[in-house]
Design a protein around this motif. Structure first.
Motif, PDB file in Angstrom:
ATOM      1  N   LEU A   2       0.809  -1.217   0.000  1.00  0.00           N
ATOM      2  CA  LEU A   2       0.000   0.000   0.000  1.00  0.00           C
ATOM      3  C   LEU A   2       0.849   1.276   0.000  1.00  0.00           C
ATOM      4  N   SER A   3       2.169   1.111   0.169  1.00  0.00           N
ATOM      5  CA  SER A   3       3.042   2.281   0.149  1.00  0.00           C
ATOM      6  C   SER A   3       3.758   2.420  -1.187  1.00  0.00           C
ATOM      7  N   MET A   4       3.532   1.481  -2.095  1.00  0.00           N
ATOM      8  CA  MET A   4       4.247   1.474  -3.370  1.00  0.00           C
ATOM      9  C   MET A   4       4.206   2.834  -4.066  1.00  0.00           C
ATOM     10  N   CYS A   5       3.035   3.430  -4.038  1.00  0.00           N
ATOM     11  CA  CYS A   5       2.854   4.702  -4.725  1.00  0.00           C
ATOM     12  C   CYS A   5       3.767   5.775  -4.108  1.00  0.00           C
ATOM     13  N   ALA A   6       3.793   5.839  -2.772  1.00  0.00           N
ATOM     14  CA  ALA A   6       4.648   6.803  -2.078  1.00  0.00           C
ATOM     15  C   ALA A   6       6.125   6.503  -2.342  1.00  0.00           C
ATOM     16  N   LEU A   7       6.487   5.223  -2.291  1.00  0.00           N
ATOM     17  CA  LEU A   7       7.892   4.848  -2.441  1.00  0.00           C
ATOM     18  C   LEU A   7       8.388   5.112  -3.862  1.00  0.00           C
TER      19      LEU A   7
ATOM     20  N   LYS B 280       0.226  12.667   1.598  1.00  0.00           N
ATOM     21  CA  LYS B 280      -0.792  12.720   0.540  1.00  0.00           C
ATOM     22  C   LYS B 280      -1.958  11.785   0.902  1.00  0.00           C
ATOM     23  N   PRO B 281      -3.194  12.253   0.737  1.00  0.00           N
ATOM     24  CA  PRO B 281      -4.348  11.491   1.242  1.00  0.00           C
ATOM     25  C   PRO B 281      -4.404  10.051   0.711  1.00  0.00           C
ATOM     26  N   TRP B 282      -4.019   9.865  -0.571  1.00  0.00           N
ATOM     27  CA  TRP B 282      -4.123   8.503  -1.129  1.00  0.00           C
ATOM     28  C   TRP B 282      -3.050   7.560  -0.577  1.00  0.00           C
ATOM     29  N   ASN B 283      -2.111   8.079   0.166  1.00  0.00           N
ATOM     30  CA  ASN B 283      -1.091   7.219   0.773  1.00  0.00           C
ATOM     31  C   ASN B 283      -1.364   6.948   2.247  1.00  0.00           C
ATOM     32  N   PHE B 284      -2.502   7.456   2.740  1.00  0.00           N
ATOM     33  CA  PHE B 284      -2.756   7.384   4.175  1.00  0.00           C
ATOM     34  C   PHE B 284      -2.763   5.947   4.717  1.00  0.00           C
ATOM     35  N   LEU B 285      -3.464   5.070   3.998  1.00  0.00           N
ATOM     36  CA  LEU B 285      -3.563   3.693   4.473  1.00  0.00           C
ATOM     37  C   LEU B 285      -2.187   3.011   4.455  1.00  0.00           C
ATOM     38  N   GLY B 286      -1.451   3.258   3.379  1.00  0.00           N
ATOM     39  CA  GLY B 286      -0.087   2.725   3.270  1.00  0.00           C
ATOM     40  C   GLY B 286       0.762   3.207   4.441  1.00  0.00           C
ATOM     41  N   PHE B 287       0.592   4.489   4.791  1.00  0.00           N
ATOM     42  CA  PHE B 287       1.346   5.063   5.900  1.00  0.00           C
ATOM     43  C   PHE B 287       1.023   4.345   7.210  1.00  0.00           C
ATOM     44  N   VAL B 288      -0.272   4.182   7.464  1.00  0.00           N
ATOM     45  CA  VAL B 288      -0.699   3.535   8.707  1.00  0.00           C
ATOM     46  C   VAL B 288      -0.130   2.122   8.794  1.00  0.00           C
ATOM     47  N   LEU B 289      -0.226   1.406   7.674  1.00  0.00           N
ATOM     48  CA  LEU B 289       0.233   0.017   7.688  1.00  0.00           C
ATOM     49  C   LEU B 289       1.757  -0.096   7.603  1.00  0.00           C
ATOM     50  N   SER B 290       2.441   1.020   7.373  1.00  0.00           N
ATOM     51  CA  SER B 290       3.904   0.996   7.330  1.00  0.00           C
ATOM     52  C   SER B 290       4.516   1.511   8.622  1.00  0.00           C
TER      53      SER B 290
ATOM     54  N   GLY C 287      22.330  15.791   6.932  1.00  0.00           N
ATOM     55  CA  GLY C 287      21.417  16.513   6.051  1.00  0.00           C
ATOM     56  C   GLY C 287      20.727  15.597   5.068  1.00  0.00           C
ATOM     57  N   THR C 288      21.486  14.659   4.496  1.00  0.00           N
ATOM     58  CA  THR C 288      20.900  13.744   3.516  1.00  0.00           C
ATOM     59  C   THR C 288      19.835  12.887   4.183  1.00  0.00           C
ATOM     60  N   ALA C 289      20.157  12.360   5.365  1.00  0.00           N
ATOM     61  CA  ALA C 289      19.197  11.537   6.097  1.00  0.00           C
ATOM     62  C   ALA C 289      17.924  12.340   6.380  1.00  0.00           C
ATOM     63  N   LYS C 290      18.103  13.561   6.812  1.00  0.00           N
ATOM     64  CA  LYS C 290      16.966  14.422   7.147  1.00  0.00           C
ATOM     65  C   LYS C 290      16.122  14.743   5.907  1.00  0.00           C
ATOM     66  N   SER C 291      16.778  15.089   4.810  1.00  0.00           N
ATOM     67  CA  SER C 291      16.040  15.445   3.599  1.00  0.00           C
ATOM     68  C   SER C 291      15.251  14.257   3.072  1.00  0.00           C
ATOM     69  N   ILE C 292      15.860  13.082   3.094  1.00  0.00           N
ATOM     70  CA  ILE C 292      15.150  11.906   2.591  1.00  0.00           C
ATOM     71  C   ILE C 292      13.975  11.576   3.500  1.00  0.00           C
ATOM     72  N   SER C 293      14.222  11.662   4.800  1.00  0.00           N
ATOM     73  CA  SER C 293      13.154  11.386   5.747  1.00  0.00           C
ATOM     74  C   SER C 293      12.005  12.386   5.563  1.00  0.00           C
ATOM     75  N   ASN C 294      12.324  13.645   5.337  1.00  0.00           N
ATOM     76  CA  ASN C 294      11.268  14.643   5.112  1.00  0.00           C
ATOM     77  C   ASN C 294      10.540  14.412   3.791  1.00  0.00           C
ATOM     78  N   ALA C 295      11.286  13.990   2.774  1.00  0.00           N
ATOM     79  CA  ALA C 295      10.651  13.721   1.478  1.00  0.00           C
ATOM     80  C   ALA C 295       9.685  12.541   1.604  1.00  0.00           C
ATOM     81  N   LEU C 296      10.071  11.559   2.421  1.00  0.00           N
ATOM     82  CA  LEU C 296       9.197  10.406   2.644  1.00  0.00           C
ATOM     83  C   LEU C 296       7.931  10.852   3.392  1.00  0.00           C
ATOM     84  N   LYS C 297       8.122  11.723   4.379  1.00  0.00           N
ATOM     85  CA  LYS C 297       6.953  12.266   5.103  1.00  0.00           C
ATOM     86  C   LYS C 297       6.038  13.010   4.150  1.00  0.00           C
ATOM     87  N   ASP C 298       6.621  13.794   3.236  1.00  0.00           N
ATOM     88  CA  ASP C 298       5.807  14.519   2.249  1.00  0.00           C
ATOM     89  C   ASP C 298       4.896  13.554   1.488  1.00  0.00           C
TER      90      ASP C 298
END
Lengths: 324, 324
Positions: free
Chosen positions: A259-264, B250-260, B235-246
Motif C-alpha cells: 500500500l506504500s508502493m505509490c509513495a515509495l 498525501k491522502p491517497w497514501n494514508f492507508l499505506g502510511f498507517v500500515l507501514s 542533512g541527507t538523512a533528514k532530507s530523505i526522511s522529510n521527502a518520505l513524510k511529504d
C-alpha cells in the motif's frame, strides 16, 4: 551533430550503451553517433537498420588503470573517442569509463581555456523537490585556490543559464558554516571575491546539510571536498533506502509495503539520478561528458541527451569569449 | 562521581536539561550533578526532592559567540562548568552550547596530553545495523597533519575498547578511494604509518559512501573533512526522511502510511542518534562531552550516560600513560 561514444571500460554489458545510442539517434535525426570500441564486440550487438559509424579500438582502459600512464593508452577506446573531438570529427564525447583517466585524457587532448588554470568535474545531483543542482569540482583536482573556485562559479553559472535554462542560478560555496570568517583560508578568500562578482547570483557559504533542500542550483567546492560530499550523499541515500527495503521485506510489513508502493515510487523518482546521469568536464575548449562506471541504458540515454543539449547550446563559444 | 552540566546556551528550554539530570541522578545513585547556569532560571524548574548542587553563572555563551573572545566569558555557565573539572571539583563536564567555544574553553582549561598536538571532536553516528561508529575529528581543527591523524586513531581505538567495549575495533581513514596512492598527501602518509601501527586494527582508506554500512567502528578525518562528512550525512538523512513524510502526507497514501508505521518506526530507531548524543573532546587531560545545540531531554540523558561511562572506564589514565 556528431557525438563520439566510448562503449568500453564500464561495469555493465556493452549492449546497455549500444541500445541507448540506437534509441537516441532514432529519436534525434540531427544526431550521428560514432561508437568507439572493439569492433568485433560492437558488431555482435548491432541490428540491421543501425547506422552507426564504428571506430575500432584495440585497447581498453580499465577501472584500475592509473591516469599517469595514459600516454601508453593511445589505442584505447577512451583515448580514441576523445581524439575524435580534438580533431573536430565529433562535436562532443561521452564515456562511462575510469573517471581519473578520462579527466586526464580530455585535459591533455581538448586543452583548457587560456585564462583558467583548472578544469572541474560537474555532475548533477537530484534534490527533494526534483530540481537538482550541479556540484563542482567533484574530483578533477586535489587542490585548488580561491581563484579556481571563482572560475568554477562563473562557468557553472553560464552552463546553468544556457543549458539548464535557469534564470539567475543560485550559487553557493560549500563550507562548515555560513559566517564569513568560518572555514579554510582559501574559502574565506573565495567568498570575498565571489561577493564582489556582480555577474553571478552568489548566495554565500552553504552547509552541506541543506544541499538536498534545493537552496542552490550550483554548489562550489575543491575537488577533494566535492568528491567526499558527493560520495557521502550517494552512500547515505543508498544505505537509508536499503535499510527501508530491509524493513519492508519483513513478512508483517508486506501489506504496508504494497500500500506504500505509490509513495515509495514517487520518492524514488524524486531522487532519481539516472535521468541526468552525465557529468560535464568544465573548462575544456571542447565538450566532454562522463557517466557512471555502473551506467545502464537509462543513464547512457540521459547522458546523450545532456551531451546533445550542451553541444546545441553553443556554450563553448561563450566560454571562449570569456576565458580565451 | 560528580558531573558538571552547563544548562544554558542551547536552543531548547532549560527544562529539557534539568529533567534529564533529575531522572539520571535518580537512576544512578553514585552520580551527583552540579547544574551550572543562571540560578534564578534554574530554580524555577526544580522540584521539591531535587538534590542538585547549583553553581550560579551570570553570563551565557551564545551560539554566535566567537571562540577568539572566550577569555571575556569567564562568568559564563560554559566556562564555569569546565572550570569545575579543571579544578577537580567534578569528574566530567557536559554542555549543549556553542561547539567552537566549548572546544576552545576545554582546550584552554583542561589541557591536552603532552605527546599529542591536536584534540579532536568525536561524535557517534548511527548506522544501518544499529552498531554505529565514531568519527573524528569533526571540527575541532581546520588543519591537521599525518601524525595528528595517527594520534586520533590510537585514542579512538582505546575509547572503543574501554568505553564502547568493542574488541579489536576496525579503524578506517576517510578518503576518495581505497588505493594507497589516492587522495591528499597527508592522507597517503598517514595511511602508511597506520598500516605499521600494530596496536590497532587499521583497515585502510574508506570511502564515505560506505560509512552507514558499518564497515568501521572508527572513521578518521581532518576536522574540515570530518565536519563536512558529518553535515552531509545528517542533512541527507533528514532530507530523505522529510521527502518520505511529504509522500505519506498525501491522502491517497494514508492507508499505506498507517500500515507501514511498524517499518518506519523500526527504521527511525535504527538511525536514532539521540540515544548516543554525546561527542567526546578527545585528547584532553580531563573528560568533556558535548551534545547538540538542539538537544532535548533524550539527548541530554544519553549524553549523561556516555559521560558517566567515560568517567567510570578510567580511560583518562590509559591516555595519560600513553601520551603524557
Amino acid at each position: 551533430m556528431v557525438l563520439a561514444v566510448d562503449v568500453m571500460g564500464f561495469e555493465n554489458p556493452i549492449d546497455e550503451a549500444i541500445k541507448a545510442c540506437r534509441d537516441f539517434v532514432r529519436k534525434n535525426k540531427d544526431v550521428t553517433i560514432i561508437l568507439v570500441g572493439k569492433k568485433e564486440s560492437i558488431i555482435k550487438h548491432l541490428k540491421k537498420n543501425d547506422e552507426f559509424e564504428i571506430l575500432d579500438a584495440k585497447d581498453e582502459i580499465k577501472m584500475d588503470d592509473n591516469p599517469l600512464f595514459i600516454r601508453n593508452k593511445k589505442e584505447s577506446s577512451m583515448y580514441k573517442a576523445v581524439e575524435l573531438v580534438a580533431n573536430d570529427k565529433a562535436d562532443g564525447v561521452l564515456s562511462a569509463g575510469n573517471t581519473s583517466c578520462y579527466v586526464a585524457i580530455t585535459y591533455m587532448l581538448l586543452k583548457r581555456f587560456n585564462k583558467i588554470s583548472k578544469v572541474a568535474f560537474m555532475p548533477w545531483i537530484p534534490t527533494r523537490y526534483k530540481k537538482g543542482f550541479n556540484m563542482l569540482d567533484c574530483g578533477a583536482n586535489k587542490i585548488v585556490n580561491q581563484n579556481d573556485l571563482v572560475d568554477f562559479a562563473i562557468m557553472a553559472d553560464l552552463y546553468n543559464k544556457k543549458v539548464r535554462k535557469i534564470k539567475n542560478p543560485k550559487i553557493g560555496l560549500i563550507n562548515l558554516g555560513t559566517e564569513d570568517q568560518k572555514g579554510l583560508d582559501y574559502l574565506i578568500e573565495a567568498n570575498k571575491i565571489l561577493k564582489n562578482t556582480k555577474e553571478i547570483n552568489y548566495v554565500g557559504f552553504i552547509e552541506p546539510r541543506y544541499l538536498l533542500e534545493e537552496i542552490v542550483d550550483v554548489a562550489i567546492a575543491d575537488g577533494f571536498t566535492g568528491n567526499i560530499t558527493l560520495k557521502t550523499l550517494e552512500g547515505t541515500a543508498k544505505s537509508i533506502s536499503n535499510a527501508l527495503k530491509d524493513e519492508f521485506k519483513k513478512p508483517w510489513n508486506f501489506l504496508g509495503f504494497v500500500l506504500s508502493m505509490c509513495a515509495l515510487l514517487s520518492l524514488k523518482k524524486k531522487f532519481d539520478y539516472k535521468n541526468n546521469a552525465g557529468a560535464f568536464v568544465v573548462g575544456l575548449q571542447k565538450i566532454a561528458l562522463k557517466t557512471h562506471g555502473s551506467a545502464d541504458y537509462k543513464q547512457f540515454y540521459s547522458s546523450l541527451r545532456m551531451l546533445r543539449d550542451t553541444v546545441k547550446s553553443n556554450i563553448i563559444n561563450d566560454f571562449k569569449e570569456k576565458f580565451n
